[in-house]
Scaffold this active site. Structure first.
Site, PDB file in Angstrom:
ATOM      1  N   GLU A   1       1.619   8.679   3.425  1.00  0.00           N
ATOM      2  CA  GLU A   1       2.370   8.942   2.192  1.00  0.00           C
ATOM      3  C   GLU A   1       2.003  10.269   1.538  1.00  0.00           C
ATOM      4  OE1 GLU A   1       2.031   5.306  -0.070  1.00  0.00           O
ATOM      5  OE2 GLU A   1       3.407   4.270   1.285  1.00  0.00           O
ATOM      6  N   GLN A   2       1.593  11.244   2.356  1.00  0.00           N
ATOM      7  CA  GLN A   2       1.179  12.531   1.780  1.00  0.00           C
ATOM      8  C   GLN A   2       2.331  13.274   1.105  1.00  0.00           C
ATOM      9  OE1 GLN A   2       0.639  15.579   5.227  1.00  0.00           O
ATOM     10  NE2 GLN A   2      -0.247  13.654   5.917  1.00  0.00           N
ATOM     11  N   MET A   3       3.589  12.929   1.444  1.00  0.00           N
ATOM     12  CA  MET A   3       4.735  13.599   0.815  1.00  0.00           C
ATOM     13  C   MET A   3       5.238  12.837  -0.425  1.00  0.00           C
ATOM     14  SD  MET A   3       4.879  16.199   2.646  1.00  0.00           S
ATOM     15  CE  MET A   3       6.363  17.007   2.052  1.00  0.00           C
ATOM     16  N   HIS A   4       4.516  11.819  -0.848  1.00  0.00           N
ATOM     17  CA  HIS A   4       4.919  10.985  -1.990  1.00  0.00           C
ATOM     18  C   HIS A   4       4.253  11.510  -3.256  1.00  0.00           C
ATOM     19  CE1 HIS A   4       5.544   7.493  -4.512  1.00  0.00           C
ATOM     20  NE2 HIS A   4       6.137   6.839  -3.538  1.00  0.00           N
TER      21      HIS A   4
ATOM     22  N   ARG B   1       0.515  -1.097   8.209  1.00  0.00           N
ATOM     23  CA  ARG B   1       0.117  -2.175   7.306  1.00  0.00           C
ATOM     24  C   ARG B   1       1.011  -3.393   7.521  1.00  0.00           C
ATOM     25  NH1 ARG B   1       2.206   0.155   1.396  1.00  0.00           N
ATOM     26  NH2 ARG B   1       4.295   0.680   2.086  1.00  0.00           N
TER      27      ARG B   1
ATOM     28  N   ASN C   1       0.273  -7.347  -1.185  1.00  0.00           N
ATOM     29  CA  ASN C   1       1.135  -6.258  -1.647  1.00  0.00           C
ATOM     30  C   ASN C   1       2.508  -6.400  -1.016  1.00  0.00           C
ATOM     31  OD1 ASN C   1       1.131  -3.474  -3.084  1.00  0.00           O
ATOM     32  ND2 ASN C   1       2.158  -3.079  -1.142  1.00  0.00           N
ATOM     33  N   GLU C   2       3.518  -6.514  -1.858  1.00  0.00           N
ATOM     34  CA  GLU C   2       4.909  -6.516  -1.414  1.00  0.00           C
ATOM     35  C   GLU C   2       5.161  -7.399  -0.189  1.00  0.00           C
ATOM     36  OE1 GLU C   2       6.372  -2.511  -0.929  1.00  0.00           O
ATOM     37  OE2 GLU C   2       6.783  -2.340  -3.058  1.00  0.00           O
TER      38      GLU C   2
ATOM     39  N   TRP D   1       9.966   7.971   1.712  1.00  0.00           N
ATOM     40  CA  TRP D   1      10.424   7.027   2.729  1.00  0.00           C
ATOM     41  C   TRP D   1      11.933   6.883   2.874  1.00  0.00           C
ATOM     42  CZ3 TRP D   1      13.011   3.642  -0.330  1.00  0.00           C
ATOM     43  CH2 TRP D   1      12.527   3.421  -1.629  1.00  0.00           C
TER      44      TRP D   1
ATOM     45  N   GLU E   1       5.006  -0.669  -9.818  1.00  0.00           N
ATOM     46  CA  GLU E   1       5.041   0.686  -9.268  1.00  0.00           C
ATOM     47  C   GLU E   1       6.348   1.340  -9.715  1.00  0.00           C
ATOM     48  OE1 GLU E   1       4.531   0.608  -5.002  1.00  0.00           O
ATOM     49  OE2 GLU E   1       2.847  -0.782  -5.118  1.00  0.00           O
TER      50      GLU E   1
HETATM   51  C1  GAL Z   1       5.639   0.596  -2.120  1.00  0.00           C
HETATM   52  C2  GAL Z   1       4.248   0.128  -1.736  1.00  0.00           C
HETATM   53  C3  GAL Z   1       3.199   1.197  -2.002  1.00  0.00           C
HETATM   54  C4  GAL Z   1       3.693   2.519  -1.500  1.00  0.00           C
HETATM   55  C5  GAL Z   1       4.996   2.858  -2.163  1.00  0.00           C
HETATM   56  C6  GAL Z   1       5.548   4.207  -1.794  1.00  0.00           C
HETATM   57  O1  GAL Z   1       6.604  -0.083  -1.413  1.00  0.00           O
HETATM   58  O2  GAL Z   1       3.883  -1.034  -2.436  1.00  0.00           O
HETATM   59  O3  GAL Z   1       2.004   0.844  -1.362  1.00  0.00           O
HETATM   60  O4  GAL Z   1       3.834   2.468  -0.118  1.00  0.00           O
HETATM   61  O5  GAL Z   1       5.938   1.899  -1.802  1.00  0.00           O
HETATM   62  O6  GAL Z   1       6.774   4.447  -2.438  1.00  0.00           O
END
Ligand code: GAL
Length: 657
Positions: A364-367, A105, A143-144, A324, A316
């Site tokens: 992000e499957q581990m999130h 992204r 986004n960010e 991450w 968020e």
């Molecule tokens: C943020 C982002 C989200 C997601 C999240 C995971 O930085 O805006 O899309 O990736 O982290 O922690």
């Protein structure tokens, strides 16, 4: 003010048959807001001009029918493959000269005119389609910005844009040569087209060159955001325009972007940040491994509150382990609730969790989410539900007259760029410096407002700090002149001109009637060679040699006799980077002179005053009795003995209580 909860949701990730159930579970949990859409471009426009908005309309209808308010994201952080193939030069280029490709992204360049137009095109389409929908109450732009280091791009588009920007700024090559000092190393140019980007040079490029590039790049982010905000405002009247900023991200000026927002928000991942964005040592990280740094979130709450004139959210909020950071531990029980309340203590309107359900696929499957991939409730769910119940119970009972905090810290993004460009010592990092001051104020039990150097409203603060400021702004000088409280300036403040040169009169370059003092020499220090100060503490990383005029009093000196803290009237100058002990000594002194009551809080206990309430938080692992602070009454929320992860709200008589 109504305090509310929300969640981030991706209808495009789940079968449509699940949406209604998801929506009713969200509402049942006590959530009122749901952010959607910000990465969905490939589903909204699978091929150029083929718009497929029906599914999004059904998703918004479904969420709205459940009583949820939708925050609709523009999908410009994830341009689809067909678009990248149409204009591959929209891709960003790293400092190493390599193109950063498709497949994750944020693969776009802020300078690219074609992509700017594309981002306006899709924003307009969406704003026209959904701008008047009663379920859409706010928008998130992109986004960010800067996530994955994407503010700076070294592309042909950036080079052309930078050259034009320099031409507007300097008008003539000679003026640029003079401003940058290009005579040094024969760097003079005779035409703006000769200017390159400050990467891939043999050794360091001219700091003035880099500084202008940083200013230019920041303006490109502002331009990109403003283009979307303008379109949304025109076609979706009455809705708030929001962007979600990040933690410890300084590559563009968030105050400038914030001017185009109704609400600033940021994405708060306390455990991820402790692991990968903290300067603290391993011992500290171990102690707070499941709680997060006790000051890091608070700092950003105060910072982002200042970027959009007070209205702000957490867009968020970490609900469980993330994916991450180098390590991704689970939060201690109660911390998801505590983090939510810490945001409300600093004035957040909404705290929104990321994400509703954990995705079983892709990056992000581990999130963690509030739900597990199988839709059962994850640990964070119950904590969010508790916050929702508590908010309902307290509705209308909390004092809303937030007022001024005890202390103001001036924050300035260009200063962050300047010291990144020219640290002069390995540890000299602007964020770290300012955050050290912030932490020390919190430790003293003080509440802090952050104010921008470009628009500093210092009136009414008992004390204000200006650490590490690159160059004075006229607004700031005026604010200092009118300031009635105790003021601390330094280290390194006013040590450059706007052109990134040493001021003729030497730093800190203030007029003598304000401060008759010159920094005659500076030194940076190895972490293991601090300079001891008489009376306790040390200067670490950085110290200055001060030459003071007759009206200046030396308050503290180093053991070698060099003045360390000097004072003229209400204005103090600090000639070094204080370690925590010296920081406490200096700030306690200022606070006492300012008439503020200070405390000596344990590392894990923190307070935040909001009107006539004080919020207390326990990030630590041992309990803390608020009676030690003189509060013996029953808290409005929580118990007087704060357990680990505990939250309490105490009614107090006045600011000094
Ligand atoms: C943020 C982002 C989200 C997601 C999240 C995971 O930085 O805006 O899309 O990736 O982290 O922690």
């Amino acid at each position: 003010m109504q305090r509310t909860l929300g969640v981030c949701y991706y209808p495009e990730h789940w079968p449509e048959a699940r949406w209604a159930d998801d929506a009713s579970r969200m509402a049942g949990l006590g959530l009122t807001h749901v952010r959607i859409g910000e990465f969905a471009w490939s589903r909204l426009e699978p091929r150029r001009g083929q718009f497929e908005f029906d599914w999004l309309a059904r998703a918004i209808d479904t969420l709205h029918a459940a009583g949820l308010k939708v925050v609709l994201g523009t999908p410009t952080a994830t341009p689809p493959k067909w678009l990248v193939d149409e204009m591959p030069d929209m891709l960003p280029v790293g400092a190493d000269g390599a193109v950063r490709g498709f497949g994750s992204r944020r693969h776009y360049d802020f300078s690219h005119q074609g992509y700017l137009e594309e981002s306006k095109r899709i924003t307009l389409k969406l704003a026209k389609a959904f701008g008047a929908h009663p379920g859409v109450t706010a928008w998130q732009t992109d986004n960010e910005y800067d996530c994955h280091g994407t503010t700076l791009s070294y592309s042909p588009a950036a080079r052309a844009g930078f050259q034009a920007w320099l031409q507007r700024k300097y008008q003539s090559p000679d003026a640029l040569n003079r401003a940058w000092g290009n005579v040094f190393w024969s760097m003079e140019i005779s035409d703006f087209s000769e200017i390159g980007l400050p990467n891939l040079t043999v050794t360091e490029p001219n700091p003035a060159h880099v500084m202008d590039f940083r200013r230019y790049a920041s303006e490109m982010v502002v331009r990109f955001n403003r283009a979307q905000a303008d379109i949304i405002r025109a076609h979706s009247p009455g809705r708030d325009v929001i962007h979600n900023f990040m933690g410890r991200t300084l590559a563009f000026d968030h105050f400038d972007v914030g001017r185009d927002l109704d609400i600033s928000s940021w994405d708060s991942y306390p455990l991820g940040f402790l692991e990968d964005r903290s300067d603290q040592g391993d011992d500290w990280k171990r102690r707070f491994v499941r709680a997060g740094d006790p000051d890091f979130q608070a700092f950003h709450h105060d910072l982002y509150r200042a970027t959009s004139k007070g209205r702000w959210w957490v867009m968020e909020q970490q609900p469980g382990p993330v994916n991450w950071a180098p390590h991704n531990p689970a939060p201690r029980d109660g911390m998801v609730r505590l983090w939510s309340w810490e945001a409300f203590a600093h004035g957040a309107e909404t705290v929104s969790y990321f994400r509703w359900r954990q995705a079983p696929f892709a990056q992000e499957q581990m999130h963690a989410g509030l739900l597990r991939p199988d839709s059962t409730e994850a640990e964070g769910f119950a904590e969010a539900a508790q916050v929702a119940r508590e908010l309902r119970a307290l509705d209308g009972t909390l004092d809303e007259s937030a007022g001024r905090a005890d202390a103001a810290i001036v924050f300035d993004y260009p200063s962050a760029w300047a010291w990144e460009i020219q640290p002069q010592g390995h540890e000299f990092d602007y964020f770290r410096l300012v955050f050290d001051f912030y932490r020390s104020l919190r430790r003293l039990g003080l509440s802090v407002d952050i104010v921008p150097a470009s628009a500093p409203e210092l009136d009414g603060y008992p004390m204000a700090l200006i650490p590490g400021l690159f160059a004075w702004t006229p607004e700031l000088i005026e604010a200092i002149r009118g300031f009635q409280g105790q003021l601390l300036i330094g280290p390194r403040s006013g040590s450059k001109t706007d052109d990134f040169a040493i001021p003729d009169t030497l730093p800190p370059a203030l007029q003598k009637d304000l401060l008759d003092l010159r920094v005659s020499r500076v030194e940076s220090l190895r972490a293991d060679t601090p300079v001891p100060i008489s009376g306790g503490g040390t200067f670490q990383f950085w110290r200055e040699f001060l030459e003071a005029g007759a009206d200046v009093e030396t308050v503290l000196s180093a053991e070698d006799g060099v003045p360390g803290l000097a004072k003229q009237g209400f204005l103090h100058y600090l000639g070094g980077w204080p370690d925590p002990e010296l920081m406490r000594i200096v700030l306690q002194r200022l606070a006492a002179d300012a008439g503020l009551k200070t405390r000596d809080l344990p590392d894990g206990v923190r307070l935040r005053r909001h009107g006539l309430h004080v919020f207390a938080f326990n990030y630590g692992e041992t309990s803390f009795d608020l009676a030690e602070l003189g509060w013996t009454g029953e808290p409005v929320l929580g118990a007087r003995v704060l357990q680990p992860s505990g939250v309490a709200i105490v009614a107090v008589a006045g600011a000094g209580s």
